[in-house]
Design a protein around this motif. Structure first.
Motif, PDB file in Angstrom:
ATOM      1  N   THR A   1       0.866  -1.388   0.081  1.00  0.00           N
ATOM      2  CA  THR A   1       0.066  -0.083  -0.031  1.00  0.00           C
ATOM      3  C   THR A   1       0.805   1.339  -0.018  1.00  0.00           C
ATOM      4  N   ALA A   2       1.769   1.414   0.849  1.00  0.00           N
ATOM      5  CA  ALA A   2       2.785   2.401   1.056  1.00  0.00           C
ATOM      6  C   ALA A   2       3.356   2.733  -0.509  1.00  0.00           C
ATOM      7  N   ASP A   3       3.747   1.755  -1.259  1.00  0.00           N
ATOM      8  CA  ASP A   3       4.628   1.788  -2.190  1.00  0.00           C
ATOM      9  C   ASP A   3       3.392   2.240  -3.343  1.00  0.00           C
ATOM     10  N   ASP A   4       2.379   1.843  -3.476  1.00  0.00           N
ATOM     11  CA  ASP A   4       1.329   2.297  -4.450  1.00  0.00           C
ATOM     12  C   ASP A   4       1.194   3.648  -4.131  1.00  0.00           C
ATOM     13  N   CYS A   5       0.881   4.217  -2.788  1.00  0.00           N
ATOM     14  CA  CYS A   5       0.508   5.545  -2.648  1.00  0.00           C
ATOM     15  C   CYS A   5       1.924   6.684  -2.904  1.00  0.00           C
ATOM     16  N   LEU A   6       2.918   6.161  -2.755  1.00  0.00           N
ATOM     17  CA  LEU A   6       3.987   7.059  -3.000  1.00  0.00           C
ATOM     18  C   LEU A   6       4.431   7.028  -4.745  1.00  0.00           C
TER      19      LEU A   6
ATOM     20  N   GLY B   1       1.316   1.156  10.553  1.00  0.00           N
ATOM     21  CA  GLY B   1       1.931  -0.036   9.676  1.00  0.00           C
ATOM     22  C   GLY B   1       2.289   0.705   8.308  1.00  0.00           C
ATOM     23  N   VAL B   2       1.330   1.104   7.757  1.00  0.00           N
ATOM     24  CA  VAL B   2       1.408   1.893   6.519  1.00  0.00           C
ATOM     25  C   VAL B   2       2.479   2.834   6.554  1.00  0.00           C
ATOM     26  N   GLY B   3       2.477   3.734   7.494  1.00  0.00           N
ATOM     27  CA  GLY B   3       3.423   4.852   7.638  1.00  0.00           C
ATOM     28  C   GLY B   3       4.676   4.561   7.824  1.00  0.00           C
ATOM     29  N   THR B   4       4.983   3.353   8.611  1.00  0.00           N
ATOM     30  CA  THR B   4       6.375   3.201   8.873  1.00  0.00           C
ATOM     31  C   THR B   4       6.908   2.458   7.352  1.00  0.00           C
ATOM     32  N   ALA B   5       6.165   1.947   6.640  1.00  0.00           N
ATOM     33  CA  ALA B   5       6.696   1.424   5.395  1.00  0.00           C
ATOM     34  C   ALA B   5       6.902   2.756   4.152  1.00  0.00           C
ATOM     35  N   ALA B   6       5.995   3.567   4.526  1.00  0.00           N
ATOM     36  CA  ALA B   6       5.980   4.780   3.747  1.00  0.00           C
ATOM     37  C   ALA B   6       7.236   5.812   3.865  1.00  0.00           C
ATOM     38  N   ILE B   7       7.462   5.933   5.119  1.00  0.00           N
ATOM     39  CA  ILE B   7       8.684   6.616   5.555  1.00  0.00           C
ATOM     40  C   ILE B   7      10.035   6.206   4.750  1.00  0.00           C
TER      41      ILE B   7
ATOM     42  N   ARG C   1       0.069  16.320  -4.506  1.00  0.00           N
ATOM     43  CA  ARG C   1      -0.998  15.185  -4.414  1.00  0.00           C
ATOM     44  C   ARG C   1      -1.278  14.793  -3.320  1.00  0.00           C
ATOM     45  N   VAL C   2      -2.261  14.430  -2.780  1.00  0.00           N
ATOM     46  CA  VAL C   2      -2.769  13.539  -1.806  1.00  0.00           C
ATOM     47  C   VAL C   2      -3.006  12.191  -2.010  1.00  0.00           C
ATOM     48  N   SER C   3      -2.237  10.830  -1.582  1.00  0.00           N
ATOM     49  CA  SER C   3      -2.701   9.752  -1.667  1.00  0.00           C
ATOM     50  C   SER C   3      -3.616   9.431  -0.366  1.00  0.00           C
ATOM     51  N   MET C   4      -4.884   9.317  -0.549  1.00  0.00           N
ATOM     52  CA  MET C   4      -5.915   9.132   0.716  1.00  0.00           C
ATOM     53  C   MET C   4      -6.344   7.668   0.678  1.00  0.00           C
ATOM     54  N   VAL C   5      -5.865   7.122   1.630  1.00  0.00           N
ATOM     55  CA  VAL C   5      -5.739   5.585   1.789  1.00  0.00           C
ATOM     56  C   VAL C   5      -6.355   5.052   2.898  1.00  0.00           C
ATOM     57  N   GLY C   6      -6.904   5.680   3.623  1.00  0.00           N
ATOM     58  CA  GLY C   6      -7.632   5.170   5.002  1.00  0.00           C
ATOM     59  C   GLY C   6      -8.576   6.025   5.807  1.00  0.00           C
ATOM     60  N   ALA C   7      -8.880   5.263   6.852  1.00  0.00           N
ATOM     61  CA  ALA C   7      -9.994   5.990   7.525  1.00  0.00           C
ATOM     62  C   ALA C   7      -9.564   5.824   9.198  1.00  0.00           C
ATOM     63  N   ALA C   8      -8.261   5.741   9.487  1.00  0.00           N
ATOM     64  CA  ALA C   8      -7.937   5.225  10.861  1.00  0.00           C
ATOM     65  C   ALA C   8      -8.493   6.241  11.814  1.00  0.00           C
ATOM     66  N   GLY C   9      -8.519   7.580  11.478  1.00  0.00           N
ATOM     67  CA  GLY C   9      -9.446   8.341  12.480  1.00  0.00           C
ATOM     68  C   GLY C   9     -10.729   8.438  12.827  1.00  0.00           C
TER      69      GLY C   9
ATOM     70  N   ARG D   1      -3.812  20.780  -7.874  1.00  0.00           N
ATOM     71  CA  ARG D   1      -3.374  19.972  -6.878  1.00  0.00           C
ATOM     72  C   ARG D   1      -4.314  18.536  -7.179  1.00  0.00           C
ATOM     73  N   THR D   2      -3.981  17.579  -6.391  1.00  0.00           N
ATOM     74  CA  THR D   2      -4.763  16.267  -6.746  1.00  0.00           C
ATOM     75  C   THR D   2      -5.172  15.641  -5.414  1.00  0.00           C
ATOM     76  N   LEU D   3      -6.369  15.043  -5.229  1.00  0.00           N
ATOM     77  CA  LEU D   3      -6.864  14.385  -4.159  1.00  0.00           C
ATOM     78  C   LEU D   3      -7.109  12.833  -4.807  1.00  0.00           C
ATOM     79  N   GLN D   4      -6.200  11.981  -4.516  1.00  0.00           N
ATOM     80  CA  GLN D   4      -6.313  10.426  -5.171  1.00  0.00           C
ATOM     81  C   GLN D   4      -6.669   9.485  -4.077  1.00  0.00           C
ATOM     82  N   GLY D   5      -7.935   8.630  -4.521  1.00  0.00           N
ATOM     83  CA  GLY D   5      -7.758   7.501  -3.593  1.00  0.00           C
ATOM     84  C   GLY D   5      -7.093   6.396  -3.885  1.00  0.00           C
ATOM     85  N   VAL D   6      -6.506   5.589  -3.033  1.00  0.00           N
ATOM     86  CA  VAL D   6      -5.787   4.416  -3.112  1.00  0.00           C
ATOM     87  C   VAL D   6      -6.384   3.419  -2.543  1.00  0.00           C
ATOM     88  N   PHE D   7      -6.284   2.281  -3.377  1.00  0.00           N
ATOM     89  CA  PHE D   7      -7.087   0.925  -2.738  1.00  0.00           C
ATOM     90  C   PHE D   7      -6.288  -0.344  -3.381  1.00  0.00           C
TER      91      PHE D   7
END
Ligand SMILES: NC(=O)c1ccc[n+]([C@@H]2O[C@H](COP(=O)([O-])OP(=O)(O)OC[C@H]3O[C@@H](n4cnc5c(N)ncnc54)[C@H](OP(=O)(O)O)[C@@H]3O)[C@@H](O)[C@H]2O)c1
Length: 320
Positions: free
Chosen positions: A124-129, A149-155, A231-239, A255-261
């Motif tokens: 997921t992190a790879d696709d978002c980036l 989990g996604v964040g530690t991978a994306a960093i 660009r924003v890769s919008m990928v979850g709803a943890a909040g 600017r772009t708001l992009q959903g990623v699934f």
């Protein structure tokens, strides 16, 4: 087999440890004896409010272990191989059946526990980036929920690609643990306004890309943190907040708001091969899989409660 199951949605106390029928191997599938379950953010959300497609329901996307049965039409996997698997549900159990397409071979000598974490978090992190975020070297990335989990991978993936990495978390202690992964600047969103901090750090330019697994009011901050062509890769709803945002700042800045699934991509060759590459890179020590804590499968309720207490950095595992 034993599994962690629930009969209705709710807080972690709905999870029970029970006997359920063994899963059946599909001609195009495999069955594994689970050695490690990686609890995904989506697992806690599904337990809380997702559909119960089986009853009792065995939740869970990710588990790894040894193949004990191979379907008659499967040619590329064999009994005895260690694999990481992903599927819509069924990870919180001693045995798991998945389509052969949803399994990735774990290189000899690589930890099954570490491999269990990789497909969804890193895929997921790879696709978002990259696939959807179009990240280039020299750009600046904001990773919301950097300790997830996604964040530690994306960093790690963003840093490795030559980006400057800003990450957010709910405490300074959590941010401290992200520095060794490649985070350049941390923002504690409980003590600081994220948009103001991003503008200060970027000399008012804003960031090129945001990975946002949180949504709601955090997503609004992600949009307002973007620079020109951001660009924003919008990928979850943890909040766990409604996804109502003001997009009026997008158009003027191109600017772009992009959903990623990932789930919509994971059955295809590109995502499948990409995840196998990420597993191989982790096996070679080129990526760090962050595991916070392990619980027994029988303690699934305590493990979910621990995750929801916001103490975990990276992944929490269940061991059958
Ligand atoms: N679209 C896809 O393909 C895809 C794939 C994977 C995951 N996801 C989604 O991405 C999100 C993150 O997944 P994950 O596996 O990385 O999650 P995770 O490891 O469980 O971490 C979630 C993080 O979100 C932060 N958070 C912010 N508000 C929260 C709240 N109200 N309750 C709980 N945590 C909150 C917490 O960090 P702080 O306390 O530091 O804020 C927490 O560490 C989930 O919504 C998941 O469903 C989507």
């Amino acid at each position: 087999m034993k599994a962690a199951v629930y009969y209705e949605n709710g807080d972690p106390s709905v999870l029970r440890y029970e006997d359920v029928p063994d899963p059946v191997c599909h001609p195009k599938g495999i069955v594994i004896r689970v050695e490690a379950v990686s609890i995904e953010g989506g697992d806690t959300l599904n337990r809380s409010r997702g559909a119960l497609v089986t009853r009792p329901h065995v939740v869970g996307y990710q588990a790894a272990g040894e193949i004990i049965e191979v379907g008659s039409e499967v040619r590329d996997l064999r009994v005895g191989q260690k694999v990481a698997t992903s599927n819509a549900y069924g990870s919180h159990a001693e045995l798991r059946a998945v389509p052969a397409r949803s399994a990735w071979v774990i290189p000899d000598g690589f930890s099954v526990k570490l491999a269990s974490v990789i497909p969804v978090a890193f895929g997921t992190a790879d696709d978002c980036l990259f696939e959807f975020g179009r990240l280039k070297a020299g750009e600046t990335v904001l990773v919301q929920a950097g300790a997830s989990g996604v964040g530690t991978a994306a960093i790690q993936l963003a840093k490795r690609a030559g980006a400057k990495v800003i990450a957010t978390a709910s405490s300074d202690e959590r941010l401290e643990k992200l520095k060794p992964l490649g985070m350049d600047v941390g923002v504690n969103y409980r003590t600081h306004d994220v948009v103001s901090e991003v503008m200060r750090i970027t000399d008012k330019k804003g960031v090129d890309l945001v990975v946002d697994p949180v949504g709601g009011s955090t997503l609004q901050g992600s949009i307002l943190s973007l620079g020109y062509r951001g660009r924003v890769s919008m990928v979850g709803a943890a909040g766990r907040e409604p996804m109502t945002v003001d997009v009026s700042s997008l158009m003027g800045g191109n600017r772009t708001l992009q959903g990623v699934f990932l789930g919509a991509e994971i059955g295809g060759d590109r995502a499948h091969d990409n995840i196998q590459r990420l597993i191989n890179e982790a096996a070679r020590g080129e990526l760090k899989v962050v595991i916070d804590r392990e619980f027994r499968l029988s303690e699934a309720a305590a493990a979910h409660a621990y995750i929801e207490s916001r103490q975990a950095v990276g992944r929490v595992l269940l061991i059958p």
